[in-house]
Scaffold this motif. Structure first.
Motif, mmCIF file in Angstrom:
data_model
loop_
_atom_site.group_PDB
_atom_site.id
_atom_site.type_symbol
_atom_site.label_atom_id
_atom_site.label_comp_id
_atom_site.label_asym_id
_atom_site.label_seq_id
_atom_site.Cartn_x
_atom_site.Cartn_y
_atom_site.Cartn_z
ATOM 1 N N CYS A 49 -15.870 0.096 -9.178
ATOM 2 C CA CYS A 49 -16.125 1.049 -8.090
ATOM 3 C C CYS A 49 -15.854 2.489 -8.516
ATOM 4 N N ALA A 50 -15.889 2.770 -9.818
ATOM 5 C CA ALA A 50 -15.534 4.110 -10.289
ATOM 6 C C ALA A 50 -16.771 4.927 -10.638
ATOM 7 N N THR A 51 -17.396 4.665 -11.793
ATOM 8 C CA THR A 51 -18.500 5.518 -12.233
ATOM 9 C C THR A 51 -19.437 4.742 -13.142
ATOM 10 N N GLN A 52 -20.507 5.398 -13.605
ATOM 11 C CA GLN A 52 -21.523 4.701 -14.392
ATOM 12 C C GLN A 52 -20.989 4.263 -15.756
ATOM 13 N N ASN A 53 -21.471 3.106 -16.191
ATOM 14 C CA ASN A 53 -21.196 2.570 -17.531
ATOM 15 C C ASN A 53 -19.712 2.408 -17.837
ATOM 16 N N GLU A 54 -18.916 2.087 -16.841
ATOM 17 C CA GLU A 54 -17.484 1.868 -17.070
ATOM 18 C C GLU A 54 -17.185 0.442 -17.534
ATOM 19 N N LEU A 55 -18.117 -0.485 -17.269
ATOM 20 C CA LEU A 55 -17.894 -1.878 -17.648
ATOM 21 C C LEU A 55 -18.813 -2.192 -18.831
ATOM 22 N N SER A 56 -18.222 -2.209 -20.018
ATOM 23 C CA SER A 56 -18.969 -2.384 -21.265
ATOM 24 C C SER A 56 -19.097 -3.864 -21.627
ATOM 25 N N LEU A 57 -19.813 -4.123 -22.717
ATOM 26 C CA LEU A 57 -19.938 -5.497 -23.208
ATOM 27 C C LEU A 57 -18.567 -6.083 -23.510
ATOM 28 N N GLU A 58 -17.706 -5.313 -24.146
ATOM 29 C CA GLU A 58 -16.350 -5.787 -24.449
ATOM 30 C C GLU A 58 -15.591 -6.136 -23.163
ATOM 31 N N SER A 59 -15.753 -5.302 -22.145
ATOM 32 C CA SER A 59 -15.101 -5.575 -20.862
ATOM 33 C C SER A 59 -15.655 -6.842 -20.229
ATOM 34 N N ALA A 60 -16.961 -7.027 -20.318
ATOM 35 C CA ALA A 60 -17.585 -8.233 -19.770
ATOM 36 C C ALA A 60 -17.056 -9.481 -20.472
ATOM 37 N N GLN A 61 -16.912 -9.392 -21.779
ATOM 38 C CA GLN A 61 -16.377 -10.529 -22.537
ATOM 39 C C GLN A 61 -14.951 -10.857 -22.104
ATOM 40 N N ALA A 62 -14.154 -9.818 -21.852
ATOM 41 C CA ALA A 62 -12.782 -10.034 -21.393
ATOM 42 C C ALA A 62 -12.762 -10.682 -20.014
ATOM 43 N N TYR A 101 -18.162 16.951 14.733
ATOM 44 C CA TYR A 101 -19.452 17.657 14.716
ATOM 45 C C TYR A 101 -20.589 16.760 14.218
ATOM 46 N N GLY A 102 -20.639 15.539 14.759
ATOM 47 C CA GLY A 102 -21.806 14.692 14.530
ATOM 48 C C GLY A 102 -21.647 13.595 13.513
ATOM 49 N N GLY A 103 -20.462 13.414 12.965
ATOM 50 C CA GLY A 103 -20.252 12.338 12.004
ATOM 51 C C GLY A 103 -20.211 10.972 12.671
ATOM 52 N N SER A 104 -20.319 9.938 11.869
ATOM 53 C CA SER A 104 -20.314 8.569 12.387
ATOM 54 C C SER A 104 -19.002 7.871 12.069
ATOM 55 N N LEU A 105 -18.477 7.177 13.050
ATOM 56 C CA LEU A 105 -17.369 6.269 12.780
ATOM 57 C C LEU A 105 -17.812 5.240 11.749
ATOM 58 N N ALA A 106 -16.883 4.801 10.921
ATOM 59 C CA ALA A 106 -17.106 3.786 9.877
ATOM 60 C C ALA A 106 -17.852 4.314 8.658
ATOM 61 N N ARG A 107 -18.231 5.613 8.632
ATOM 62 C CA ARG A 107 -18.926 6.118 7.448
ATOM 63 C C ARG A 107 -17.995 6.142 6.237
ATOM 64 N N THR A 108 -16.743 6.526 6.435
ATOM 65 C CA THR A 108 -15.799 6.588 5.315
ATOM 66 C C THR A 108 -15.608 5.208 4.700
ATOM 67 N N GLU A 109 -15.543 4.202 5.532
ATOM 68 C CA GLU A 109 -15.284 2.840 5.066
ATOM 69 C C GLU A 109 -16.532 2.124 4.558
ATOM 70 N N ASN A 112 -12.999 6.535 -2.147
ATOM 71 C CA ASN A 112 -13.362 5.863 -0.902
ATOM 72 C C ASN A 112 -13.809 4.424 -1.109
ATOM 73 N N VAL A 113 -14.706 4.215 -2.078
ATOM 74 C CA VAL A 113 -15.280 2.884 -2.262
ATOM 75 C C VAL A 113 -14.184 1.889 -2.621
ATOM 76 N N ALA A 114 -13.370 2.238 -3.600
ATOM 77 C CA ALA A 114 -12.313 1.330 -4.044
ATOM 78 C C ALA A 114 -11.285 1.080 -2.939
#
Length: 443
Positions: free
Chosen positions: A316-329, A198-206, A239-241
């Motif tokens: 690829c999950a959600t906002q603020n999931e990668l903290s300063l500590e994660s960046a250092q790792a 009903y009007g969707g586009s191929l490749a939208r999911t990907e 989907n994104v991941a």
């Protein structure tokens, strides 16, 4: 005090209860100062003050009846943020965490992301504090029909075109579209992410995942490298991941991790996308089921994957999931590229740390714009009553992501921040919107 600093100070005073929105606005406005210095007319016309205020904020109750016959009430929203270059465009998020601050941050980011695609789309966002998890199909249909019964008054193919987001997949879009069609007695391209029948586009999911990987290939090329042979840690399992992992492995990389809200999986043989899709898309199960099907894979409960050794990280999950500590790792384990597949998944402190340690960083408004780009292409197909092939849409997506990279890289260089894609993406996206706003007068 600079113009951008003045507006940030005003926002912090006015919206102290909206930390996510303040974070998003601060990240953008600080980086715009070189462009503002070059265009003093923007300050005289109060352009930033107008830009940071949504054109319209719609809030409403969503009553629905659950399978036990009990009446439930959720709060629904639509933030119509900026329509200078086209109809409002942005997803509908269904998640218990949804509130005004989160949707304003997402809608504000969407202005610049949509501008970067070069397609005529303004910025908007919406959703509700409804959780589809654990609900029956009938309950989800009841909620979606009630939600659309209010929302339909404010949207349309030339006014505001919502799409999917967290918690809003093909099932939810179908129920929303059906109710809109019933209420308006018309078939129109009012929603994107529709089913192909009903009007969707191929490749939208990907599109979002593929687009982020296409953007990454341009970053690598800038450094004289290629994706083949690189190791990647990805967070998320939506989907994104999934499709970022699929495209990355098609191009010769090895994706080592994916995650959900309970923990992450490390697979030394590379994430098996077919198994992952079966677990998350077909069975809607937890990632522990992935480990059961992959004997060498390991599940790390309540942890995020940023402690693993990798060349590239893709939050690829959600906002603020990668903290300063994660960046250092990540830096300690040799990561040299970070590509945001989610919206604002990296904190301001983490972004600064990564850039200071020579990690090539791609902001979400540029790297994850593939999803809304193909949504724009879906709008074009609907308007022309056409359906393009997967390869045709994918080629257009690749072209758009190449254009976004070039625009961001060029703007960064032109305004004195060569190599800083955060500055470049923000400035490139802003200038197009600013020009349109100036041309349209005070509105």
């Amino acid at each position: 005090m600079s113009y951008s600093s003045e507006v940030i100070a005003q926002l912090k005073e006015r919206y102290a209860d909206q930390p996510e929105f303040i974070q998003a606005a601060q990240e953008v406005l600080v980086s715009l100062q070189p462009a503002l210095d070059a265009h003093p007319e923007y300050q005289s016309q109060a352009l930033l003050e107008r830009l940071v205020e949504p054109e319209r904020v719609i809030m409403f109750r969503v009553p629905w009846v659950d399978d036990k016959g009990q009446i439930q009430v959720n709060r629904g929203y639509r933030i119509e943020f900026n329509s200078a270059i086209g109809p409002y465009k942005g997803g509908l998020r269904l998640h218990p965490s949804v509130n005004l601050s989160i949707l304003k941050f997402l809608g504000f980011e969407q202005i610049f992301k949509n501008s970067l695609t070069t397609l005529p789309m303004g910025g908007g966002k919406g959703g509700a504090d409804f959780d589809p998890k654990g609900k029956s199909d009938r309950e989800i249909m009841a909620f979606c029909q009630s939600f659309m019964t209010e929302l339909y008054r404010y949207i349309g193919p030339n006014t505001d075109v919502p799409a999917g987001d967290i918690g809003t997949g093909a099932r939810e879009i179908g129920y929303l579209f059906g109710q809109y069609k019933r209420l308006r007695n018309e078939w129109s391209g009012v929603l994107t992410g529709k089913g192909l029948s009903y009007g969707g586009s191929l490749a939208r999911t990907e599109a979002t995942g593929y687009g982020a990987v296409y953007f990454l290939t341009h970053m690598l090329a800038e450094k004289g490298e290629e994706l083949a042979g690189k190791t990647i840690c990805i967070s998320g399992a939506g989907n994104v991941a999934i499709y970022a992992a699929q495209k990355a492995q098609q191009l010769g990389a090895c994706v080592l991790t994916v995650s959900d809200s309970s923990g992450y999986v490390y697979d030394p043989d590379g994430i098996d996308v077919a198994t992952l899709k079966n677990v998350k898309e077909v069975r809607r199960a937890r990632l522990t089921d992935y480990v059961a099907a992959r004997p060498r894979a390991m599940y790390h409960e309540t942890q995020r994957p940023w402690g693993e050794k990798c060349d590239i990280a893709m939050p690829c999950a959600t906002q603020n999931e990668l903290s300063l500590e994660s960046a250092q790792a990540l830096v300690a384990h040799g990561c040299r590229y970070v590509v945001e597949g989610a919206n604002m998944p990296t904190t301001l402190e983490a972004t600064t740390y990564l850039q200071e340690h020579d990690v090539f960083f791609a902001p979400g408004k540029a790297a994850n714009a593939g999803g809304v780009a193909v949504s724009g292409l879906e709008m074009s197909q609907n308007a022309e009553h056409l359906s393009w092939s997967f390869d045709e849409v994918d080629q257009r997506l690749q072209s758009i992501m190449a254009s976004i990279y070039t625009s961001a890289s060029t703007a960064a260089k032109d305004y004195g921040h060569e190599g800083n894609l955060v500055f470049g993406a923000n400035i490139a996206g802003f200038l197009k919107v600013a020009e349109a706003m100036m041309a349209q007068g005070v509105c």
